[in-house]
Structures are given as C-alpha cells and as structure tokens.
Design an enzyme around this catalytic site. Structure first.
Site, PDB file in Angstrom:
ATOM      1  N   HIS A 123      -9.980 -13.517  -5.602  1.00 56.88           N
ATOM      2  CA  HIS A 123      -9.043 -12.440  -5.965  1.00 56.88           C
ATOM      3  C   HIS A 123      -8.618 -12.611  -7.428  1.00 56.88           C
ATOM      4  CE1 HIS A 123      -5.368  -9.976  -5.739  1.00 56.88           C
ATOM      5  NE2 HIS A 123      -5.774  -9.535  -4.551  1.00 56.88           N
ATOM      6  N   GLU A 137       4.447  -6.926   3.764  1.00 55.85           N
ATOM      7  CA  GLU A 137       3.740  -5.795   4.375  1.00 55.85           C
ATOM      8  C   GLU A 137       4.357  -5.319   5.688  1.00 55.85           C
ATOM      9  OE1 GLU A 137       2.279  -8.490   3.083  1.00 55.85           O
ATOM     10  OE2 GLU A 137       0.952  -7.758   1.502  1.00 55.85           O
ATOM     11  N   ASP A 195       0.209  -0.662   4.080  1.00 49.94           N
ATOM     12  CA  ASP A 195       1.461  -1.412   3.983  1.00 49.94           C
ATOM     13  C   ASP A 195       1.681  -2.072   2.633  1.00 49.94           C
ATOM     14  OD1 ASP A 195      -0.458  -3.373   3.948  1.00 49.94           O
ATOM     15  OD2 ASP A 195      -0.206  -3.893   6.058  1.00 49.94           O
ATOM     16  N   ARG A 252       0.232 -13.288  -0.049  1.00 47.72           N
ATOM     17  CA  ARG A 252       1.394 -13.831  -0.785  1.00 47.72           C
ATOM     18  C   ARG A 252       2.015 -15.024  -0.078  1.00 47.72           C
ATOM     19  NH1 ARG A 252       2.435  -9.588  -4.232  1.00 47.72           N
ATOM     20  NH2 ARG A 252       3.986 -10.043  -5.824  1.00 47.72           N
ATOM     21  N   HIS A 312      -5.850 -14.345  -0.235  1.00 44.94           N
ATOM     22  CA  HIS A 312      -4.947 -13.770  -1.243  1.00 44.94           C
ATOM     23  C   HIS A 312      -3.507 -13.619  -0.781  1.00 44.94           C
ATOM     24  CE1 HIS A 312      -4.212  -9.747   0.455  1.00 44.94           C
ATOM     25  NE2 HIS A 312      -5.426  -9.836   0.941  1.00 44.94           N
ATOM     26  N   GLU A 317      -3.321   4.646   8.777  1.00 43.79           N
ATOM     27  CA  GLU A 317      -3.218   3.275   9.308  1.00 43.79           C
ATOM     28  C   GLU A 317      -1.770   2.984   9.698  1.00 43.79           C
ATOM     29  OE1 GLU A 317      -3.714  -0.691   7.149  1.00 43.79           O
ATOM     30  OE2 GLU A 317      -5.763  -0.394   7.840  1.00 43.79           O
TER      31      GLU A 317
HETATM   32  C1  UD1 Z   1      -1.622  -6.499  -2.914  1.00 46.01           C
HETATM   33  C2  UD1 Z   1      -0.768  -6.032  -1.741  1.00 46.01           C
HETATM   34  C3  UD1 Z   1      -1.298  -6.613  -0.428  1.00 46.01           C
HETATM   35  C4  UD1 Z   1      -2.775  -6.356  -0.277  1.00 46.01           C
HETATM   36  C5  UD1 Z   1      -3.513  -6.833  -1.512  1.00 46.01           C
HETATM   37  C6  UD1 Z   1      -4.978  -6.485  -1.434  1.00 46.01           C
HETATM   38  C7  UD1 Z   1       1.623  -5.681  -2.084  1.00 46.01           C
HETATM   39  C8  UD1 Z   1       2.951  -6.307  -2.194  1.00 46.01           C
HETATM   40  N1  UD1 Z   1       0.602  -6.509  -1.902  1.00 46.01           N
HETATM   41  O1  UD1 Z   1      -1.419  -7.905  -3.009  1.00 46.01           O
HETATM   42  O2  UD1 Z   1      -0.593  -6.027   0.659  1.00 46.01           O
HETATM   43  O3  UD1 Z   1      -3.226  -7.047   0.859  1.00 46.01           O
HETATM   44  O4  UD1 Z   1      -2.970  -6.185  -2.682  1.00 46.01           O
HETATM   45  O5  UD1 Z   1      -5.744  -7.242  -2.341  1.00 46.01           O
HETATM   46  O6  UD1 Z   1       1.499  -4.481  -2.206  1.00 46.01           O
HETATM   47  N2  UD1 Z   1      -4.537  -8.568 -10.530  1.00 46.01           N
HETATM   48  C9  UD1 Z   1      -5.312  -8.238 -11.610  1.00 46.01           C
HETATM   49  N3  UD1 Z   1      -6.234  -7.233 -11.487  1.00 46.01           N
HETATM   50  C10 UD1 Z   1      -6.427  -6.554 -10.321  1.00 46.01           C
HETATM   51  C11 UD1 Z   1      -5.621  -6.894  -9.223  1.00 46.01           C
HETATM   52  C12 UD1 Z   1      -4.672  -7.894  -9.339  1.00 46.01           C
HETATM   53  O7  UD1 Z   1      -5.197  -8.831 -12.686  1.00 46.01           O
HETATM   54  O8  UD1 Z   1      -7.277  -5.664 -10.271  1.00 46.01           O
HETATM   55  C13 UD1 Z   1      -3.537  -9.675 -10.650  1.00 46.01           C
HETATM   56  C14 UD1 Z   1      -2.311  -9.315 -11.513  1.00 46.01           C
HETATM   57  O9  UD1 Z   1      -1.911 -10.454 -12.202  1.00 46.01           O
HETATM   58  C15 UD1 Z   1      -1.269  -8.976 -10.459  1.00 46.01           C
HETATM   59  C16 UD1 Z   1      -1.637  -9.970  -9.365  1.00 46.01           C
HETATM   60  O10 UD1 Z   1      -3.058 -10.009  -9.357  1.00 46.01           O
HETATM   61  O11 UD1 Z   1       0.029  -9.128 -10.946  1.00 46.01           O
HETATM   62  C17 UD1 Z   1      -1.121  -9.650  -7.980  1.00 46.01           C
HETATM   63  O12 UD1 Z   1      -1.411  -8.313  -7.626  1.00 46.01           O
HETATM   64  P1  UD1 Z   1      -0.463  -7.586  -6.538  1.00 46.01           P
HETATM   65  O13 UD1 Z   1      -0.983  -6.222  -6.291  1.00 46.01           O
HETATM   66  O14 UD1 Z   1       0.955  -7.719  -6.938  1.00 46.01           O
HETATM   67  O15 UD1 Z   1      -0.598  -8.505  -5.255  1.00 46.01           O
HETATM   68  P2  UD1 Z   1      -1.839  -8.746  -4.292  1.00 46.01           P
HETATM   69  O16 UD1 Z   1      -1.737 -10.160  -3.821  1.00 46.01           O
HETATM   70  O17 UD1 Z   1      -3.073  -8.249  -4.899  1.00 46.01           O
HETATM   71  N1  UDP Z   2     -13.621  -6.651  -0.538  1.00 49.64           N
HETATM   72  C1  UDP Z   2     -14.448  -6.266  -1.602  1.00 49.64           C
HETATM   73  N2  UDP Z   2     -14.835  -7.235  -2.499  1.00 49.64           N
HETATM   74  C2  UDP Z   2     -14.439  -8.532  -2.394  1.00 49.64           C
HETATM   75  C3  UDP Z   2     -13.574  -8.897  -1.328  1.00 49.64           C
HETATM   76  C4  UDP Z   2     -13.170  -7.923  -0.425  1.00 49.64           C
HETATM   77  O1  UDP Z   2     -14.835  -5.108  -1.727  1.00 49.64           O
HETATM   78  O2  UDP Z   2     -14.843  -9.358  -3.233  1.00 49.64           O
HETATM   79  C5  UDP Z   2     -13.166  -5.601   0.405  1.00 49.64           C
HETATM   80  C6  UDP Z   2     -13.306  -5.914   1.883  1.00 49.64           C
HETATM   81  O3  UDP Z   2     -14.577  -5.503   2.372  1.00 49.64           O
HETATM   82  C7  UDP Z   2     -12.175  -5.122   2.508  1.00 49.64           C
HETATM   83  C8  UDP Z   2     -11.111  -5.089   1.421  1.00 49.64           C
HETATM   84  O4  UDP Z   2     -11.766  -5.472   0.216  1.00 49.64           O
HETATM   85  O5  UDP Z   2     -12.541  -3.784   2.783  1.00 49.64           O
HETATM   86  C9  UDP Z   2     -10.009  -6.051   1.749  1.00 49.64           C
HETATM   87  O6  UDP Z   2      -9.179  -6.210   0.640  1.00 49.64           O
HETATM   88  P1  UDP Z   2      -8.126  -7.380   0.535  1.00 49.64           P
HETATM   89  O7  UDP Z   2      -8.585  -8.546   1.331  1.00 49.64           O
HETATM   90  O8  UDP Z   2      -7.884  -7.576  -0.912  1.00 49.64           O
HETATM   91  O9  UDP Z   2      -6.818  -6.734   1.144  1.00 49.64           O
HETATM   92  P2  UDP Z   2      -6.225  -6.592   2.638  1.00 49.64           P
HETATM   93  O10 UDP Z   2      -7.242  -5.909   3.484  1.00 49.64           O
HETATM   94  O11 UDP Z   2      -5.876  -7.974   3.112  1.00 49.64           O
HETATM   95  O12 UDP Z   2      -5.000  -5.780   2.424  1.00 49.64           O
END
Ligand code: UD1
Ligand code: UDP
Length: 386
Positions: free
Chosen positions: A242, A132, A96, A211, A209, A118
């Site tokens: 995160h 999501e 999602d 939003r 994490h 999923e």
């Molecule tokens: C995204 C997904 C969420 C998922 C989550 C898993 C959407 C809208 N959200 O949210 O569904 O649960 O990933 O973690 O698709 N950033 C980095 N490096 C990284 C990753 C993130 O710098 O490797 C920072 C960047 O500033 C980025 C911000 O995190 O802009 C947010 O990342 P984003 O993918 O937009 O949102 P998540 O909260 O990670």
């Molecule tokens: N995870 C990881 N390292 C971390 C934290 C989480 O590998 O430091 C893994 C966790 O085991 C799970 C996945 O990341 O499989 C979950 O990711 P996240 O919580 O970012 O996203 P969501 O599942 O809420 O979309």
C-alpha cells in the site's frame, strides 16, 4: 433526466463503483456525473484509468499522512461548494471510507438523496475496523436507498429499523468488476511477476493496510512473512505494498533482502486479479480481497479479529486468524503442508455476488425515480422473493 452523481475517493470504492458508472452511462433513463475526492491519488487514478472513467469533478484532497479529520472536513467543504454549482438528483456513495460518509453528510445537508452501495455490513464492534464500522453506520442513518450486497447485510439494516422497502439486495459490485477483469488475463508489467507466473512456483499473496493494524501488529506481520519465507524456500511471497508510508515503515524492514519475497508497488487491478487467480494462499486484512478470493477458490487467512463479511467464513474458505506473529506463521504452515486443511478451504464459492450487482443497482435507482422496475434480488429465486 435525473442526474446521478457517484462520489468516491479510494481504490476499493473506485473498483466497486466502476461497474455502476458503466451501467449508469448505458442507462437511457439516468445521467451520470462522476466526482472524486482524491482521498487516494495514484491508487485511485490507476483504477479510473483501467475502467476508462474520466471524473467530471476532482476535489484533490489528499495529503501525505492525512488525518481522518482532514479527509472529512475537506470532502464536506469541497462538496458544499460543488453542490452550489452542480446539484445532482441523487448521490451514490460506496462502503465505509471517510470519503463515503463525508459525501453522504454533505449531500444530506443539501437535501440531496443518498444511495448507499454495499450497505448493511457490520462487524458489531464500533472500534474495529476503525473508523469504518462507525462510518457505515452513520451513512445508513441518512441514506434513502440501501443497496445491500447480501441477505445478511439486509438483515443488519432491518435490525436497525431501516424500512425494508428502501433496501434492495444486489450482490456486491466487486464480483461484477472481478469477473470482467480476471478473464482478460493481462500480462504483468513487472518481469519478475511474469517469470513467477510461468514458473509454477507456489505463491503466497499478502496485502495489509488496516489503520488498526498499523504499528506493532503490522511489524509482526513483516516478521511473520520473513519467517515463512525462510522456512519455505520453495514458496514465493508477493506483497503489493500500500502507498501509505505508515504501512511501509512497519512491514518492510523485516523482509528486506529476502530472495523469495517480491515487494511491488500497488498493482493495477487487472494484474492484481491475475495474481489472485494464480496464488495458492491469500493472507490479507483487506475487505475487498476477502470478497474476491473465495470466488476464485483461494483460501484466505484474514489478519483481523472480526469481520463484517461472515458469508465466506461460514462457507469455510475464509479464516479469521488475527495479527499474532506466531499464529500467522502456523496458519500458513498448516495450509502449505496439510492437504486436507488446504482442500477444505479451496472450493470456489460465490456468496458475495453473481456479476449482476450493477444492473440490479441501476434498476433500483430507476425505480426510485419512478422510471422502471427492480430486478429480482440477489440470492432469491423469482418464486421465493417476499
Ligand atoms: C483508506 C480507507 C479504508 C480503505 C482503504 C483502502 C478511510 C479512513 N480509510 O485507508 O477504509 O480500506 O483506504 O485502501 O477512509 N497514499 C498515497 N497515495 C495513494 C493512497 C494513499 O500516497 O494513492 C498515502 C498518503 O500518505 C495517505 C495515506 O496513504 O495520507 C493513507 O491514506 P488514507 O486514505 O488516509 O488511508 P488508507 O489506509 O488508504
Ligand atoms: N487491489 C489492487 N491492487 C493491489 C491490491 C489490491 O487492485 O495491489 C484491489 C483488490 O483486488 C480489491 C481492492 O483493491 O478489489 C481492495 O482494496 P484495499 O485492500 O486497499 O481496501 P479494502 O477493500 O480493505 O477497503
């Protein structure tokens, strides 16, 4: 041979698609071309590296503090160009995230069938989790094959008039990934964590994490962690934080300088699964962690008001506690100090999968192309399948 293109962009999609990529690469009937959007960067590359996946295409869309619109538009535009030069016979999207829905839309516009891994999770609230719940509903409207993790996700799809013959119940591929990874019992790169692992101290593992929790709710999570750390000096709290700067700004200030709180960078999946397996209690707003922890027998307190993953709540190992600071403190206190409450949540259950979700998914895809037969659905014995 049909070319199948998994497209993904974030850490959880990478973890959950890694078993499918491996099974596709092992298939003699299908060929696999991997595309990443790069919605995440470090957290995505970390997973691909662990599972030995080298993407064929990388759209590299990430921006600091990116907006939903930027993820959506850059993914659709990038895939629009990619599909002009490399047109797969089907794409696979997972879950999602905005990457997954944007990829589904881009493929749909090009007449490429969409396989949704999923499929069918629903919280019932369009605005939570945001965005999501909307993303997964949109993808369900345009997917050709729906790989639902559980029978309740299948029921959600049927209730929205998705034809039953297009749904296969596979189990969640995260359990395939978890079972393969946790048994490797890797060493922690951070010596603090390795020392903690051998110390036998009780561990509270925290991740956050979402939003919709960013801002005041997440500041409250930080304050709750600080209060728990001060009240329970024998406990160690570990927070792999995160990469999102909005998360760090909210949660970290309250916990700075506390001796029994360890803040780490996101852990490699192998290390994180080991940390899960040695933790006493999990406090999280993550979807994937809610699915993994119950199969390791770990009580999970979920900092959300609702969930699209009711199975472990029904089984009693996951409890929805919201984000109120006082409630978080009292729920953790209860599990730490009331043995009966702890024991009632600490039984190992596997409602989300049996480790065979990836072979079931690939068999279903082969069947979609007339190249084989489906396996028996997850959760159904051969005699009860309808
Ligand atoms: C995204 C997904 C969420 C998922 C989550 C898993 C959407 C809208 N959200 O949210 O569904 O649960 O990933 O973690 O698709 N950033 C980095 N490096 C990284 C990753 C993130 O710098 O490797 C920072 C960047 O500033 C980025 C911000 O995190 O802009 C947010 O990342 P984003 O993918 O937009 O949102 P998540 O909260 O990670
Ligand atoms: N995870 C990881 N390292 C971390 C934290 C989480 O590998 O430091 C893994 C966790 O085991 C799970 C996945 O990341 O499989 C979950 O990711 P996240 O919580 O970012 O996203 P969501 O599942 O809420 O979309």
């Amino acid at each position: 041979m049909p070319v199948i293109m998994p497209i993904y962009g974030t850490r959880p999609e990478a973890i959950k698609l890694a078993p499918i990529v491996a099974a596709l690469k092992a298939s003699s009937q299908l060929s696999c071309v991997v595309t990443v959007t790069g919605q995440h960067r470090a957290m995505l590359d970390q997973v691909n590296e662990l599972f030995g996946i080298v993407p064929d295409y990388d759209l590299d869309i990430i921006q600091q503090r990116q907006t939903l619109t930027s993820i959506m538009t850059k993914t659709i535009a990038g895939l629009d160009r990619l599909f002009e030069q490399s047109t797969p016979d089907a794409v696979i999207v997972q879950g999602d995230t905005t990457t997954s829905t944007a990829a589904a839309i881009a493929a749909f516009y090009h007449g490429i069938p969409v396989i949704h891994v999923e499929a069918g999770l629903r919280s019932g609230n369009l605005f939570s989790p945001f965005p999501e719940e909307a993303n997964r509903k949109i993808t369900s409207q345009i997917a050709s094959l729906h790989l639902a993790p559980t029978s309740s996700s299948r029921a959600n799809l049927l209730a929205e008039n998705v034809p039953g013959e297009n749904i296969v119940v596979t189990g969640n591929t995260v359990i395939d990934a978890l079972l393969n990874t946790v048994e490797q019992n890797v060493t922690f790169a951070d010596p603090q964590l390795e020392e903690l692992a051998v110390s036998g101290r009780k561990i509270l593992l925290v991740t956050t994490h979402r939003r919709e929790n960013q801002g005041e709710a997440m500041r409250g999570v930080g304050r709750a962690i600080a209060r728990i750390a001060k009240a329970e000096p024998q406990l160690t709290i570990v927070l792999p934080v995160h990469k999102n700067p909005a998360v760090r700004e909210a949660v970290l200030p309250a916990i700075e300088g506390l001796q029994n709180v360890i803040v780490t960078e996101p852990l490699a999946y192998g290390e994180f699964t080991r940390l899960l397996s040695i933790s006493h209690i999990i406090l999280t707003d993550s979807g994937g962690v809610q699915e993994e922890a119950p199969s390791l027998g770990k009580p999970v307190l979920v900092m959300r008001e609702n969930t699209e993953r009711p199975e472990a709540v029904d089984a009693g190992t996951v409890s929805l506690i919201g984000t109120d600071e006082d409630r978080i403190v009292s729920e953790v206190d209860n599990l730490l100090n009331d043995k009966a409450s702890f024991n009632s949540m600490a039984s190992a259950i596997n409602p989300y999968g049996d480790g065979q979700a990836a072979p079931r998914s690939v068999a279903a895809i082969e069947k979609m192309f007339g190249l084989g037969e489906r396996m028996t659905d997850f959760g159904l014995s051969p005699t009860t399948r309808s």
